[in-house]
Design a protein around this motif. Structure first.
Motif, PDB file in Angstrom:
ATOM      1  N   MET A 112      57.938  95.137  63.755  1.00 40.83           N
ATOM      2  CA  MET A 112      58.660  95.458  64.967  1.00 40.83           C
ATOM      3  C   MET A 112      58.967  96.947  64.999  1.00 40.83           C
ATOM      4  SD  MET A 112      61.642  92.726  65.749  1.00 40.83           S
ATOM      5  CE  MET A 112      61.251  91.620  67.040  1.00 40.83           C
ATOM      6  N   ASP A 113      58.902  97.512  66.180  1.00 37.91           N
ATOM      7  CA  ASP A 113      59.264  98.918  66.282  1.00 37.91           C
ATOM      8  C   ASP A 113      60.755  99.069  66.605  1.00 37.91           C
ATOM      9  OD1 ASP A 113      59.710  98.710  69.074  1.00 37.91           O
ATOM     10  OD2 ASP A 113      57.720  99.453  69.566  1.00 37.91           O
ATOM     11  N   ARG A 114      61.219 100.298  66.614  1.00 41.22           N
ATOM     12  CA  ARG A 114      62.633 100.626  66.814  1.00 41.22           C
ATOM     13  C   ARG A 114      63.202  99.987  68.081  1.00 41.22           C
ATOM     14  NH1 ARG A 114      66.279 105.098  65.773  1.00 41.22           N
ATOM     15  NH2 ARG A 114      67.486 105.518  67.638  1.00 41.22           N
ATOM     16  N   GLU A 115      62.526 100.146  69.193  1.00 35.26           N
ATOM     17  CA  GLU A 115      63.036  99.627  70.467  1.00 35.26           C
ATOM     18  C   GLU A 115      63.107  98.101  70.468  1.00 35.26           C
ATOM     19  OE1 GLU A 115      64.601 101.423  72.751  1.00 35.26           O
ATOM     20  OE2 GLU A 115      64.183 103.076  71.376  1.00 35.26           O
ATOM     21  N   GLN A 116      62.150  97.450  69.834  1.00 40.07           N
ATOM     22  CA  GLN A 116      62.183  95.991  69.757  1.00 40.07           C
ATOM     23  C   GLN A 116      63.384  95.521  68.942  1.00 40.07           C
ATOM     24  OE1 GLN A 116      58.188  95.672  68.177  1.00 40.07           O
ATOM     25  NE2 GLN A 116      57.528  94.525  69.998  1.00 40.07           N
ATOM     26  N   ILE A 117      63.652  96.206  67.843  1.00 44.84           N
ATOM     27  CA  ILE A 117      64.808  95.846  67.009  1.00 44.84           C
ATOM     28  C   ILE A 117      66.099  96.077  67.789  1.00 44.84           C
ATOM     29  CG2 ILE A 117      66.138  96.471  64.949  1.00 44.84           C
ATOM     30  CD1 ILE A 117      63.382  96.974  63.583  1.00 44.84           C
ATOM     31  N   LEU A 118      66.224  97.224  68.428  1.00 35.88           N
ATOM     32  CA  LEU A 118      67.450  97.522  69.183  1.00 35.88           C
ATOM     33  C   LEU A 118      67.672  96.524  70.315  1.00 35.88           C
ATOM     34  CD1 LEU A 118      67.298 101.423  69.301  1.00 35.88           C
ATOM     35  CD2 LEU A 118      68.724  99.979  67.822  1.00 35.88           C
ATOM     36  N   SER A 119      66.593  96.007  70.892  1.00 34.14           N
ATOM     37  CA  SER A 119      66.727  95.052  71.999  1.00 34.14           C
ATOM     38  C   SER A 119      67.281  93.698  71.541  1.00 34.14           C
ATOM     39  CB  SER A 119      65.391  94.863  72.711  1.00 34.14           C
ATOM     40  OG  SER A 119      64.506  94.108  71.913  1.00 34.14           O
ATOM     41  N   LEU A 120      67.331  93.456  70.255  1.00 34.30           N
ATOM     42  CA  LEU A 120      67.864  92.206  69.727  1.00 34.30           C
ATOM     43  C   LEU A 120      69.393  92.173  69.742  1.00 34.30           C
ATOM     44  CD1 LEU A 120      65.481  91.815  66.671  1.00 34.30           C
ATOM     45  CD2 LEU A 120      65.365  90.586  68.858  1.00 34.30           C
ATOM     46  N   GLU A 135      97.190  91.978  58.707  1.00 30.74           N
ATOM     47  CA  GLU A 135      98.098  91.493  59.751  1.00 30.74           C
ATOM     48  C   GLU A 135      97.567  91.740  61.163  1.00 30.74           C
ATOM     49  OE1 GLU A 135     102.008  92.979  59.036  1.00 30.74           O
ATOM     50  OE2 GLU A 135     101.921  92.449  56.934  1.00 30.74           O
ATOM     51  N   ASP A 136      96.243  91.798  61.312  1.00 24.33           N
ATOM     52  CA  ASP A 136      95.712  92.129  62.636  1.00 24.33           C
ATOM     53  C   ASP A 136      94.500  91.286  63.001  1.00 24.33           C
ATOM     54  OD1 ASP A 136      95.690  93.482  65.037  1.00 24.33           O
ATOM     55  OD2 ASP A 136      94.601  95.206  64.271  1.00 24.33           O
ATOM     56  N   GLY A 137      94.397  90.068  62.483  1.00 24.79           N
ATOM     57  CA  GLY A 137      93.287  89.191  62.849  1.00 24.79           C
ATOM     58  C   GLY A 137      91.934  89.757  62.472  1.00 24.79           C
ATOM     59  N   GLU A 138      90.961  89.530  63.326  1.00 24.29           N
ATOM     60  CA  GLU A 138      89.598  90.004  63.082  1.00 24.29           C
ATOM     61  C   GLU A 138      89.283  91.151  64.032  1.00 24.29           C
ATOM     62  OE1 GLU A 138      85.891  87.428  62.308  1.00 24.29           O
ATOM     63  OE2 GLU A 138      85.850  87.854  64.457  1.00 24.29           O
ATOM     64  N   ARG A 139      88.588  92.156  63.511  1.00 24.54           N
ATOM     65  CA  ARG A 139      88.165  93.289  64.338  1.00 24.54           C
ATOM     66  C   ARG A 139      86.679  93.515  64.140  1.00 24.54           C
ATOM     67  NH1 ARG A 139      92.152  98.118  64.691  1.00 24.54           N
ATOM     68  NH2 ARG A 139      93.095  97.213  66.522  1.00 24.54           N
ATOM     69  N   GLU A 140      86.016  93.884  65.236  1.00 21.56           N
ATOM     70  CA  GLU A 140      84.592  94.191  65.170  1.00 21.56           C
ATOM     71  C   GLU A 140      84.371  95.588  64.608  1.00 21.56           C
ATOM     72  OE1 GLU A 140      82.899  91.734  68.983  1.00 21.56           O
ATOM     73  OE2 GLU A 140      83.429  93.838  69.266  1.00 21.56           O
ATOM     74  N   VAL A 141      83.304  95.729  63.842  1.00 25.14           N
ATOM     75  CA  VAL A 141      82.825  97.033  63.397  1.00 25.14           C
ATOM     76  C   VAL A 141      81.575  97.300  64.225  1.00 25.14           C
ATOM     77  CG1 VAL A 141      81.921  98.376  61.469  1.00 25.14           C
ATOM     78  CG2 VAL A 141      83.718  96.668  61.074  1.00 25.14           C
ATOM     79  N   ARG A 142      81.548  98.444  64.908  1.00 20.79           N
ATOM     80  CA  ARG A 142      80.459  98.740  65.824  1.00 20.79           C
ATOM     81  C   ARG A 142      79.653  99.932  65.309  1.00 20.79           C
ATOM     82  NH1 ARG A 142      80.991  95.473  70.016  1.00 20.79           N
ATOM     83  NH2 ARG A 142      79.364  96.536  71.170  1.00 20.79           N
ATOM     84  N   GLY A 143      78.356  99.897  65.547  1.00 24.69           N
ATOM     85  CA  GLY A 143      77.478 100.978  65.121  1.00 24.69           C
ATOM     86  C   GLY A 143      76.588 101.449  66.252  1.00 24.69           C
ATOM     87  N   CYS A 144      76.247 102.738  66.236  1.00 23.01           N
ATOM     88  CA  CYS A 144      75.331 103.311  67.228  1.00 23.01           C
ATOM     89  C   CYS A 144      73.891 102.927  66.860  1.00 23.01           C
ATOM     90  CB  CYS A 144      75.498 104.830  67.281  1.00 23.01           C
ATOM     91  SG  CYS A 144      75.023 105.705  65.773  1.00 23.01           S
ATOM     92  N   ALA A 145      72.957 103.273  67.715  1.00 22.42           N
ATOM     93  CA  ALA A 145      71.553 102.913  67.483  1.00 22.42           C
ATOM     94  C   ALA A 145      71.047 103.472  66.158  1.00 22.42           C
ATOM     95  CB  ALA A 145      70.690 103.406  68.640  1.00 22.42           C
ATOM     96  N   GLU A 146      71.406 104.705  65.835  1.00 20.38           N
ATOM     97  CA  GLU A 146      70.984 105.320  64.574  1.00 20.38           C
ATOM     98  C   GLU A 146      71.453 104.490  63.376  1.00 20.38           C
ATOM     99  OE1 GLU A 146      72.204 109.325  62.095  1.00 20.38           O
ATOM    100  OE2 GLU A 146      72.186 109.443  64.284  1.00 20.38           O
ATOM    101  N   CYS A 147      72.691 104.047  63.425  1.00 19.24           N
ATOM    102  CA  CYS A 147      73.236 103.255  62.318  1.00 19.24           C
ATOM    103  C   CYS A 147      72.619 101.862  62.255  1.00 19.24           C
ATOM    104  CB  CYS A 147      74.752 103.168  62.438  1.00 19.24           C
ATOM    105  SG  CYS A 147      75.548 104.742  62.099  1.00 19.24           S
ATOM    106  N   VAL A 148      72.411 101.243  63.414  1.00 21.48           N
ATOM    107  CA  VAL A 148      71.798  99.918  63.439  1.00 21.48           C
ATOM    108  C   VAL A 148      70.405  99.981  62.810  1.00 21.48           C
ATOM    109  CG1 VAL A 148      70.831  98.143  64.968  1.00 21.48           C
ATOM    110  CG2 VAL A 148      73.141  99.015  65.369  1.00 21.48           C
ATOM    111  N   ILE A 149      69.613 100.961  63.185  1.00 17.22           N
ATOM    112  CA  ILE A 149      68.272 101.090  62.612  1.00 17.22           C
ATOM    113  C   ILE A 149      68.358 101.359  61.107  1.00 17.22           C
ATOM    114  CG2 ILE A 149      66.184 102.529  62.580  1.00 17.22           C
ATOM    115  CD1 ILE A 149      66.308 100.463  64.882  1.00 17.22           C
TER     116      ILE A 149
END
Length: 79
Positions: A1-9, A38-52
């Motif tokens: 898979m290329d970069r764009e295909q992975i990011l589209s997931l 004491e704050d439940g669950e929080r999402e950790v978010r990443g930009c495209a560079e980090c996701v790849i």
């Protein structure tokens, strides 16, 4: 898979990348969760560079261990 295909997931929305907060709000995807005491669950978010980058690490780990690599599952608990 290329970069764009992975990011589209991933589902993307504006947020702050955990590794690049100085970029401000950019398109991000959920790459994990934390559970502050004491704050439940929080999402950790990443930009495209980090996701790849994180997907590359998962792919390399799977190759080393002889496991199967399936992109698109950052932030999920795999069983």
């Amino acid at each position: 898979m290329d970069r764009e295909q992975i990011l589209s997931l991933y589902e993307w929305e504006d947020g702050v990348c955990f590794r690049h907060p100085s970029k401000g709000e950019v398109p991000t995807a959920v790459v994990g969760h934390v559970h502050p005491r004491e704050d439940g669950e929080r999402e950790v978010r990443g930009c495209a560079e980090c996701v790849i980058g994180m997907e590359d690490i998962r792919r390399e780990d799977a190759a080393r261990s002889g496991g199967e690599y399936e992109p698109g599952h950052l932030g999920e608990v795999l069983r």
